[in-house]
Design a protein around this motif. Structure first.
Motif, PDB file in Angstrom:
ATOM      1  N   GLN A  68       3.727   0.511  12.002  1.00  0.00           N
ATOM      2  CA  GLN A  68       3.034  -0.718  11.606  1.00  0.00           C
ATOM      3  C   GLN A  68       2.771  -1.605  12.819  1.00  0.00           C
ATOM      4  O   GLN A  68       1.678  -2.162  12.968  1.00  0.00           O
ATOM      5  CB  GLN A  68       3.860  -1.468  10.560  1.00  0.00           C
ATOM      6  CG  GLN A  68       3.919  -0.737   9.240  1.00  0.00           C
ATOM      7  CD  GLN A  68       4.966  -1.287   8.297  1.00  0.00           C
ATOM      8  OE1 GLN A  68       5.984  -1.855   8.715  1.00  0.00           O
ATOM      9  NE2 GLN A  68       4.728  -1.121   6.998  1.00  0.00           N
ATOM     10  N   ALA A  90      -4.588   4.396   8.106  1.00  0.00           N
ATOM     11  CA  ALA A  90      -3.720   4.965   7.074  1.00  0.00           C
ATOM     12  C   ALA A  90      -2.360   5.233   7.707  1.00  0.00           C
ATOM     13  O   ALA A  90      -2.278   5.585   8.883  1.00  0.00           O
ATOM     14  CB  ALA A  90      -4.303   6.256   6.515  1.00  0.00           C
ATOM     15  N   ALA A  92       1.236   7.394   6.604  1.00  0.00           N
ATOM     16  CA  ALA A  92       1.813   8.289   5.599  1.00  0.00           C
ATOM     17  C   ALA A  92       3.205   8.747   6.029  1.00  0.00           C
ATOM     18  O   ALA A  92       3.456   8.932   7.221  1.00  0.00           O
ATOM     19  CB  ALA A  92       0.909   9.503   5.390  1.00  0.00           C
ATOM     20  N   LEU A 109       4.123   8.934   0.681  1.00  0.00           N
ATOM     21  CA  LEU A 109       3.681   7.565   0.456  1.00  0.00           C
ATOM     22  C   LEU A 109       2.613   7.267   1.497  1.00  0.00           C
ATOM     23  O   LEU A 109       2.787   7.592   2.675  1.00  0.00           O
ATOM     24  CB  LEU A 109       4.851   6.598   0.599  1.00  0.00           C
ATOM     25  CG  LEU A 109       6.080   6.939  -0.257  1.00  0.00           C
ATOM     26  CD1 LEU A 109       7.220   5.990   0.059  1.00  0.00           C
ATOM     27  CD2 LEU A 109       5.748   6.905  -1.726  1.00  0.00           C
ATOM     28  N   VAL A 110       1.515   6.697   1.074  1.00  0.00           N
ATOM     29  CA  VAL A 110       0.423   6.397   2.003  1.00  0.00           C
ATOM     30  C   VAL A 110      -0.083   4.980   1.759  1.00  0.00           C
ATOM     31  O   VAL A 110      -0.239   4.559   0.618  1.00  0.00           O
ATOM     32  CB  VAL A 110      -0.720   7.440   1.898  1.00  0.00           C
ATOM     33  CG1 VAL A 110      -1.338   7.462   0.519  1.00  0.00           C
ATOM     34  CG2 VAL A 110      -1.775   7.213   2.955  1.00  0.00           C
ATOM     35  N   SER A 111      -0.258   4.255   2.856  1.00  0.00           N
ATOM     36  CA  SER A 111      -0.865   2.926   2.834  1.00  0.00           C
ATOM     37  C   SER A 111      -2.173   3.024   3.587  1.00  0.00           C
ATOM     38  O   SER A 111      -2.254   3.731   4.599  1.00  0.00           O
ATOM     39  CB  SER A 111       0.035   1.905   3.536  1.00  0.00           C
ATOM     40  OG  SER A 111       1.272   1.816   2.894  1.00  0.00           O
ATOM     41  N   ALA A 120      -4.740  -4.334   1.636  1.00  0.00           N
ATOM     42  CA  ALA A 120      -4.413  -2.918   1.847  1.00  0.00           C
ATOM     43  C   ALA A 120      -3.893  -2.374   0.512  1.00  0.00           C
ATOM     44  O   ALA A 120      -3.482  -3.139  -0.370  1.00  0.00           O
ATOM     45  CB  ALA A 120      -3.356  -2.778   2.930  1.00  0.00           C
ATOM     46  N   TYR A 121      -3.925  -1.070   0.377  1.00  0.00           N
ATOM     47  CA  TYR A 121      -3.448  -0.436  -0.848  1.00  0.00           C
ATOM     48  C   TYR A 121      -2.486   0.688  -0.510  1.00  0.00           C
ATOM     49  O   TYR A 121      -2.477   1.204   0.615  1.00  0.00           O
ATOM     50  CB  TYR A 121      -4.627   0.114  -1.669  1.00  0.00           C
ATOM     51  CG  TYR A 121      -5.508  -0.995  -2.175  1.00  0.00           C
ATOM     52  CD1 TYR A 121      -5.137  -1.740  -3.285  1.00  0.00           C
ATOM     53  CD2 TYR A 121      -6.686  -1.332  -1.517  1.00  0.00           C
ATOM     54  CE1 TYR A 121      -5.920  -2.785  -3.735  1.00  0.00           C
ATOM     55  CE2 TYR A 121      -7.476  -2.382  -1.963  1.00  0.00           C
ATOM     56  CZ  TYR A 121      -7.088  -3.099  -3.073  1.00  0.00           C
ATOM     57  OH  TYR A 121      -7.866  -4.144  -3.508  1.00  0.00           O
ATOM     58  N   SER A 122      -1.686   1.063  -1.488  1.00  0.00           N
ATOM     59  CA  SER A 122      -0.773   2.183  -1.311  1.00  0.00           C
ATOM     60  C   SER A 122      -0.918   3.144  -2.480  1.00  0.00           C
ATOM     61  O   SER A 122      -1.364   2.769  -3.565  1.00  0.00           O
ATOM     62  CB  SER A 122       0.670   1.691  -1.181  1.00  0.00           C
ATOM     63  OG  SER A 122       1.060   0.995  -2.346  1.00  0.00           O
ATOM     64  N   TYR A 124       0.795   7.286  -3.836  1.00  0.00           N
ATOM     65  CA  TYR A 124       1.786   8.329  -3.577  1.00  0.00           C
ATOM     66  C   TYR A 124       1.294   9.651  -4.140  1.00  0.00           C
ATOM     67  O   TYR A 124       0.491   9.700  -5.084  1.00  0.00           O
ATOM     68  CB  TYR A 124       3.162   7.964  -4.148  1.00  0.00           C
ATOM     69  CG  TYR A 124       3.229   7.887  -5.654  1.00  0.00           C
ATOM     70  CD1 TYR A 124       3.574   9.005  -6.412  1.00  0.00           C
ATOM     71  CD2 TYR A 124       2.953   6.698  -6.325  1.00  0.00           C
ATOM     72  CE1 TYR A 124       3.642   8.934  -7.793  1.00  0.00           C
ATOM     73  CE2 TYR A 124       3.015   6.617  -7.698  1.00  0.00           C
ATOM     74  CZ  TYR A 124       3.369   7.741  -8.429  1.00  0.00           C
ATOM     75  OH  TYR A 124       3.424   7.669  -9.802  1.00  0.00           O
ATOM     76  N   GLU A 147      -0.960  -4.295  -0.854  1.00  0.00           N
ATOM     77  CA  GLU A 147      -0.037  -4.783   0.159  1.00  0.00           C
ATOM     78  C   GLU A 147      -0.805  -5.578   1.209  1.00  0.00           C
ATOM     79  O   GLU A 147      -2.029  -5.605   1.203  1.00  0.00           O
ATOM     80  CB  GLU A 147       0.760  -3.654   0.816  1.00  0.00           C
ATOM     81  CG  GLU A 147       0.139  -2.310   0.852  1.00  0.00           C
ATOM     82  CD  GLU A 147       1.042  -1.252   1.471  1.00  0.00           C
ATOM     83  OE1 GLU A 147       0.867  -0.995   2.672  1.00  0.00           O
ATOM     84  OE2 GLU A 147       1.875  -0.681   0.759  1.00  0.00           O
TER      85      GLU A 147
END
Length: 151
Positions: A68, A90, A92, A109-111, A120-122, A124, A147
């Motif tokens: 991040q 992205a 992951a 898990l992926v953002s 942002a979105y997540s 799985y 997120e």
């Protein structure tokens, strides 16, 4: 993506969709043969120049924090690799999803985010039998929520 919560999701661009699909595809290929890629990032600029990296040296939380921070610190680009200001990313990694009815699911898990989205979105991807190429399986991605964006 479908969701069981009431969050309203925006439509993502074909470029973001393709980038997230590539990241998930590479991740699934690695897990099928028993490799854990760690925390993987993929970033792109407006011309779709791409940079990917994997963070594996510490525990998952430390690697996620480093990933991040990398994205935030490189919002103006990854100049050494010809990537200018970031427009999408992205992240992951393998984690678990709390079923709330008791128990957890192993999952990727992926953002993901791109400029122009409200957040942002997540999501799985449920996975089973990591490292067993014959029995390795996954389910379609499921939305997990919104997120805060990193760029």
């Amino acid at each position: 993506m479908s969701s069981t919560d009431s969050t309203e999701y925006e439509t993502v661009s074909p470029e973001l969709d393709a980038m997230v699909g590539d990241v998930l595809g590479e991740f699934l290929d690695a897990l099928a043969v028993g490799e854990n890629p760690g925390v993987v990032i993929c970033v792109e600029d407006a011309q779709s120049a791409r940079y990917e990296a994997s963070f594996t040296e510490d525990g998952i939380e430390s690697c996620l924090g480093a990933a991040q921070k990398f994205i935030t610190d490189h919002s103006t680009g990854v100049k050494s690799d010809g990537v200018s200001s970031l427009v999408r990313y992205a992240i992951a990694y393998v984690g678990a999803v709390d079923l709330k009815e008791g128990g957890y699911l192993d999952a990727i898990l992926v953002s993901f985010f791109e400029l122009g989205l409200k957040s942002a979105y997540s999501a799985y991807v449920e996975i089973e039998n990591i490292g067993d190429e014959e029995r390795f399986a996954w389910a379609p991605p499921q939305a997990a929520g919104a997120e805060t964006a990193l760029i």
